[in-house]
Design an enzyme around this catalytic site. Structure first.
Site, PDB file in Angstrom:
ATOM      1  N   GLU A 279      -5.039   3.201  -8.448  1.00  0.00           N
ATOM      2  CA  GLU A 279      -6.204   3.749  -8.081  1.00  0.00           C
ATOM      3  C   GLU A 279      -6.449   5.201  -8.624  1.00  0.00           C
ATOM      4  O   GLU A 279      -5.542   5.927  -8.988  1.00  0.00           O
ATOM      5  CB  GLU A 279      -6.442   3.935  -6.545  1.00  0.00           C
ATOM      6  CG  GLU A 279      -7.558   4.690  -6.106  1.00  0.00           C
ATOM      7  CD  GLU A 279      -7.899   4.754  -4.639  1.00  0.00           C
ATOM      8  OE1 GLU A 279      -7.059   4.279  -3.893  1.00  0.00           O
ATOM      9  OE2 GLU A 279      -8.839   5.552  -4.132  1.00  0.00           O
TER      10      GLU A 279
ATOM     11  N   HIS B 225       0.835  -1.268  -0.291  1.00  0.00           N
ATOM     12  CA  HIS B 225      -0.079  -0.143   0.034  1.00  0.00           C
ATOM     13  C   HIS B 225       0.888   1.208   0.140  1.00  0.00           C
ATOM     14  O   HIS B 225       1.431   1.545   1.071  1.00  0.00           O
ATOM     15  CB  HIS B 225      -0.642  -0.045   1.152  1.00  0.00           C
ATOM     16  CG  HIS B 225      -1.998   1.074   1.576  1.00  0.00           C
ATOM     17  ND1 HIS B 225      -1.944   1.911   2.480  1.00  0.00           N
ATOM     18  CD2 HIS B 225      -3.041   1.213   0.739  1.00  0.00           C
ATOM     19  CE1 HIS B 225      -2.875   2.881   2.439  1.00  0.00           C
ATOM     20  NE2 HIS B 225      -3.709   2.376   1.408  1.00  0.00           N
TER      21      HIS B 225
ATOM     22  N   GLN C  67      -8.254   0.446  -9.785  1.00  0.00           N
ATOM     23  CA  GLN C  67      -9.246   0.360  -8.945  1.00  0.00           C
ATOM     24  C   GLN C  67      -9.734   1.834  -8.559  1.00  0.00           C
ATOM     25  O   GLN C  67      -9.019   2.796  -9.025  1.00  0.00           O
ATOM     26  CB  GLN C  67      -8.618  -0.016  -7.575  1.00  0.00           C
ATOM     27  CG  GLN C  67      -7.059   0.588  -7.345  1.00  0.00           C
ATOM     28  CD  GLN C  67      -6.610   0.655  -5.965  1.00  0.00           C
ATOM     29  OE1 GLN C  67      -7.202   0.369  -5.068  1.00  0.00           O
ATOM     30  NE2 GLN C  67      -5.270   0.975  -5.606  1.00  0.00           N
TER      31      GLN C  67
ATOM     32  N   ASP D  31      -1.719   5.608  -5.919  1.00  0.00           N
ATOM     33  CA  ASP D  31      -2.960   6.415  -6.168  1.00  0.00           C
ATOM     34  C   ASP D  31      -2.332   7.332  -7.351  1.00  0.00           C
ATOM     35  O   ASP D  31      -1.429   7.932  -6.999  1.00  0.00           O
ATOM     36  CB  ASP D  31      -3.196   7.243  -5.016  1.00  0.00           C
ATOM     37  CG  ASP D  31      -3.376   6.401  -3.787  1.00  0.00           C
ATOM     38  OD1 ASP D  31      -4.543   5.819  -3.716  1.00  0.00           O
ATOM     39  OD2 ASP D  31      -2.559   6.160  -2.784  1.00  0.00           O
TER      40      ASP D  31
ATOM     41  N   HIS E  69      -1.240  10.348  -2.857  1.00  0.00           N
ATOM     42  CA  HIS E  69      -2.304   9.924  -2.204  1.00  0.00           C
ATOM     43  C   HIS E  69      -3.526  11.148  -1.823  1.00  0.00           C
ATOM     44  O   HIS E  69      -4.854  10.910  -2.427  1.00  0.00           O
ATOM     45  CB  HIS E  69      -2.331   9.230  -1.104  1.00  0.00           C
ATOM     46  CG  HIS E  69      -3.630   8.796  -0.525  1.00  0.00           C
ATOM     47  ND1 HIS E  69      -4.217   9.703   0.777  1.00  0.00           N
ATOM     48  CD2 HIS E  69      -4.546   7.950  -0.468  1.00  0.00           C
ATOM     49  CE1 HIS E  69      -5.330   9.284   1.108  1.00  0.00           C
ATOM     50  NE2 HIS E  69      -5.586   8.026   0.452  1.00  0.00           N
TER      51      HIS E  69
ATOM     52  N   GLU F  81       0.922  -0.710  -4.735  1.00  0.00           N
ATOM     53  CA  GLU F  81      -0.363  -0.026  -4.825  1.00  0.00           C
ATOM     54  C   GLU F  81       0.064   1.496  -5.020  1.00  0.00           C
ATOM     55  O   GLU F  81       1.012   1.843  -4.405  1.00  0.00           O
ATOM     56  CB  GLU F  81      -1.172  -0.240  -3.680  1.00  0.00           C
ATOM     57  CG  GLU F  81      -2.412   0.024  -3.939  1.00  0.00           C
ATOM     58  CD  GLU F  81      -2.729   1.479  -3.310  1.00  0.00           C
ATOM     59  OE1 GLU F  81      -3.912   2.143  -3.359  1.00  0.00           O
ATOM     60  OE2 GLU F  81      -1.934   2.337  -2.625  1.00  0.00           O
TER      61      GLU F  81
HETATM   62  O1  G3P Z   1      -6.868   1.737  -2.636  1.00  0.00           O
HETATM   63  C1  G3P Z   1      -7.343   0.741  -1.581  1.00  0.00           C
HETATM   64  C2  G3P Z   1      -7.103   1.748  -0.329  1.00  0.00           C
HETATM   65  O2  G3P Z   1      -5.782   2.293  -0.479  1.00  0.00           O
HETATM   66  C3  G3P Z   1      -8.067   2.908  -0.333  1.00  0.00           C
HETATM   67  O3  G3P Z   1      -7.687   3.848   0.598  1.00  0.00           O
HETATM   68  O4  G3P Z   1      -7.283   6.159   1.009  1.00  0.00           O
HETATM   69  O5  G3P Z   1      -5.654   4.481   1.203  1.00  0.00           O
HETATM   70  O6  G3P Z   1      -6.346   5.054  -1.168  1.00  0.00           O
HETATM   71  P1  G3P Z   1      -6.584   4.920   0.241  1.00  0.00           P
HETATM   72 CA    CA Z   2      -5.445   3.736  -2.463  1.00  0.00          CA
END
Ligand code: G3P
Ligand code: CA
Length: 284
Positions: free
Chosen positions: A127, A18, A159, A47, A60, A45
């Site tokens: 994301e 993450h 995502q 954003d 993020h 992962e």
């Molecule tokens: O993408 C899954 C999770 O990361 C969603 O929450 O706020 O950490 O992007 P966030």
């Molecule tokens: Ca995310």
């Protein structure tokens, strides 16, 4: 094909780093992705957002204040302006025990830079963040994915919490596997009801096969939270029913080993974590 192989592999358990190994290095920086890649996670992962001059950046928050030495909305700045920021020192200040002089001055990452560094040697779980604040993001993202041949080679999942954003991505390239994110929270108005929901699916207590099928029509899986202020919002039945409808369930963001174990026992098909090292130990 590699894409079919990727989808097949979604049937096994996925370790998802993450924002990189963001428990150990500043989130969304190269240092955090280097660590996660070194540890051989299944997915990095990230954003994705768009700069004022149309570049896709890995970041993020809507604002740059928390994780940089600047302030204001990320979309108001050009790439060149963002490159002048330090996105690492905040981490050293917040985590004395993990501080590293090398983190200081870390530059904001572009998606191109991440792809240049790891190429087809990694998988990316991308994301589309705050689509209404990032107009043109889906077009720019899909263009970059195609440029680097990330889709047919089975290297990406896209995502989003916004169904509309996922459908836009699908319209641009219908081979890209999509993950519908949902966020469940206890109802404030009605204590008898377990949870409310955001996004396109009803809460776990009410979601039925038809609802799961509606998601399965465009998505290859569901990403969900599991706890809200101490209250668990999904259970083993939710995961089982999603699976029966062809949807693996990836749970965010799970950082404590005992919670990882519990969710694995519940049947989760993958976990987003800031500590992929802890999760990898359990998976081995
Ligand atoms: O993408 C899954 C999770 O990361 C969603 O929450 O706020 O950490 O992007 P966030
Ligand atoms: Ca995310």
């Amino acid at each position: 094909t590699p894409l079919e192989e990727q989808l097949k592999e979604l049937e096994s358990f996925q370790v998802i780093a993450h924002r990189g190994a963001s428990g150990h290095a500043p989130e969304s920086t190269m240092a955090a992705y280097e660590l996660a890649h070194e540890w051989n996670v299944d997915y990095l992962e990230l954003d994705a957002q768009i700069t004022a001059d149309g570049e896709v950046v890995v970041f993020h928050d809507d604002a740059i204040d928390r994780t940089s030495d600047g302030e204001g909305k990320i979309n108001d700045y050009t790439m060149e302006e963002l490159k002048a920021l330090d996105t690492g020192s905040w981490f050293n200040e917040a985590n004395a025990d993990k501080a590293d002089a090398d983190f200081a001055g870390a530059q904001i990452l572009t998606l191109d830079e991440l792809f240049e560094r790891f190429g087809h040697d990694a998988r990316y779980y991308i994301e589309t963040k705050s689509p209404q604040l990032n107009p043109g993001l889906e077009e720019a993202l899909v263009k970059t994915l195609e440029e680097y041949d990330m889709v047919e080679s089975g290297r990406v999942l896209v995502q989003s919490f916004e169904q509309e954003s996922l459908l836009k991505v699908q319209e641009l390239n219908d081979d890209i596997p999509l993950i519908q994110l949902v966020w469940y929270y206890p109802s404030e108005e009605d204590e008898s009801r377990l949870v409310e929901w955001t996004g396109v699916t009803p809460g776990p207590a009410e979601i039925n096969d038809e609802d799961f099928q509606a998601v399965a029509e465009y998505a290859s899986g569901i990403g969900t939270n599991y706890i809200y202020e101490g209250q668990e919002v999904i259970d083993a039945d939710f995961i089982r029913q999603a699976n029966e409808n062809g949807l693996p369930v990836h749970v965010y963001t799970v950082n404590e080993t005992d919670e990882m174990e519990r969710l694995m026992e519940m049947g989760a098909n993958g976990l987003f974590t800031n500590y992929p090292d802890r999760l990898l130990k359990l998976v081995e």
